[in-house]
Design an enzyme around this catalytic site. Structure first.
Site, PDB file in Angstrom:
ATOM      1  N   GLN A 159      54.042  28.092  32.474  1.00 22.82           N
ATOM      2  CA  GLN A 159      53.072  28.082  33.576  1.00 22.82           C
ATOM      3  C   GLN A 159      53.823  27.729  34.859  1.00 22.82           C
ATOM      4  O   GLN A 159      54.053  26.564  35.154  1.00 22.82           O
ATOM      5  CB  GLN A 159      51.957  27.091  33.279  1.00 22.82           C
ATOM      6  N   GLY A 206      40.437  26.715  34.617  1.00 25.54           N
ATOM      7  CA  GLY A 206      41.615  27.287  33.983  1.00 25.54           C
ATOM      8  C   GLY A 206      42.624  27.833  34.969  1.00 25.54           C
ATOM      9  O   GLY A 206      42.392  27.894  36.185  1.00 25.54           O
ATOM     10  N   HIS A 207      43.758  28.275  34.428  1.00 21.29           N
ATOM     11  CA  HIS A 207      44.840  28.753  35.293  1.00 21.29           C
ATOM     12  C   HIS A 207      44.458  30.035  36.039  1.00 21.29           C
ATOM     13  O   HIS A 207      43.766  30.901  35.529  1.00 21.29           O
ATOM     14  CB  HIS A 207      46.143  28.951  34.501  1.00 21.29           C
ATOM     15  N   ASN A 208      44.916  30.086  37.296  1.00 24.08           N
ATOM     16  CA  ASN A 208      44.730  31.234  38.187  1.00 24.08           C
ATOM     17  C   ASN A 208      43.280  31.499  38.577  1.00 24.08           C
ATOM     18  O   ASN A 208      42.959  32.578  39.084  1.00 24.08           O
ATOM     19  CB  ASN A 208      45.342  32.504  37.579  1.00 24.08           C
ATOM     20  N   SER A 239      41.860  33.014  35.349  1.00 25.24           N
ATOM     21  CA  SER A 239      41.864  34.233  36.163  1.00 25.24           C
ATOM     22  C   SER A 239      40.475  34.700  36.574  1.00 25.24           C
ATOM     23  O   SER A 239      40.277  35.864  36.926  1.00 25.24           O
ATOM     24  CB  SER A 239      42.600  35.367  35.435  1.00 25.24           C
TER      25      SER A 239
END
Length: 338
Positions: free
Chosen positions: A196, A237-239, A257
């Site tokens: 990450q 969450g990521h992004n 995302s």
């Protein structure tokens, strides 16, 4: 702090009905306030409490003062006016600048003017902390973090490496920003970690509730725009990107995302799948489950409200019979055509 109703009315753009020189020193609810306190009415269902309230003054909607037996301040929006008045009567405690002797600060960190750093804080190399920042006890600031002017970190906040925090942002206890997102790949039956390498960019005037977690991006950054307000125990969450001035209630989970537009309002316990887009101006009621993109502003709901267990069991049986019912209806339609 004690203020006259005239002073409060001027600040909240209201009109005093009664004694403008009357002073109040704190706020209280309609049912429990005493004569030294200010209260408000924003929900019409509590109108019945107006003539019973012992509050020294009550903020009400324009035209409602006739129902108040004490002093009143009429405004366009009682809740917003109350928020502003309460901030004057209960100002945020100001921390005196200084660095606690137990704080561990790397020599390469740049610390601005009038900064307050509490006990047992850890600040790693190449961190930049601008003027008037407050960092509460037990916070951990990893390397290359940037904290802009007048940000306020409450106790035990963790900012992982490379995170950027905007001006005047408030971060409540237990928040973790920049931990690794849930990135794994299946290599012939074995899960391997996907690095990450992105970061998290938090805008200005954001507020992040206690124990909320915001994952760093897998490649690009996770972005929380200016004015966003996040409740407690939210997982981002990521992004993920969240647009300006959106608000999200507690226990919401947002998978990686996903993009959320501006001025959205998301109810508590909502779950969002990853890689979807939510248009600006969308409102989601509590416990909604969002599995696909929403492309138009509006109010959306999902889930089934609670009901007696006996009725719920009956409904479950009916749900399970829906395929059979569908098939029967389809057969009847085909016979009708014939």
């Amino acid at each position: 702090m004690s203020l006259t109703l005239a002073q409060i009315a001027e600040y909240i753009n209201g009109n005093v009905i009664g004694d403008a020189n009357y002073s109040v020193s704190s706020v209280g609810t309609l049912s429990n306030a005493d004569s030294s306190q200010l209260s408000f009415l924003s929900n019409p269902k509590y109108k019945k409490f107006l003539n019973q309230s012992r509050a020294g003054a009550i903020i009400v909607l324009k035209g409602m003062a006739q129902y108040v037996t004490t002093n009143a301040i009429e405004v366009d929006d009682p809740y917003v006016a109350y928020a502003k008045a309460a901030s004057q009567l209960h100002p945020t405690e100001k921390k005196l600048p200084g660095i606690h002797p137990s704080a561990s600060i790397d020599p390469s960190a740049k610390i601005g003017a009038n900064v307050c750093i509490g006990a047992n804080v850890v600040i790693e190399q190449a961190v930049i902390i601008e003027d008037d920042v407050v960092i509460g006890p037990g916070c951990v600031i990893e390397h290359d973090v940037i904290i802009r002017k007048a940000a306020n970190l409450r106790p035990n906040v963790t900012l992982c490496f490379g995170v950027m925090i905007g001006e005047r942002t408030i971060i409540h206890p237990g928040v973790v920003i920049g931990a690794d997102g849930f990135g794994i790949a299946n290599d012939n039956g074995h899960w391997i970690k996907v690095p990450q390498v992105g970061s998290v960019n938090i805008g200005n005037d954001v507020e992040i509730g206690a124990n909320t977690t915001i994952d760093r991006g897998a490649i690009d950054d996770t972005v929380i725009a200016d004015g966003v307000k996040l409740d407690n125990q939210i997982q981002i969450g990521h992004n993920v990107t969240i647009g300006k001035h959106s608000v999200i209630a507690g226990c919401t989970g947002i998978a990686g995302s996903t993009s959320i537009g501006e001025y959205c309002a998301i109810g508590g316990g909502t779950g969002m799948a990853g890689h979807i887009n939510i248009a600006s101006g969308v409102q989601l009621t509590g416990m909604s489950m969002v599995t696909k993109s929403i492309n138009e502003a509006g109010i959306y709901s999902s889930g089934i409200p609670v009901e007696p267990a006996k009725q719920w069991h009956k409904n479950v049986i009916r749900y399970r019979q829906m395929d059979k019912l569908f098939d029967r209806v389809k057969q009847l339609e085909e016979k009708t055509k014939d």
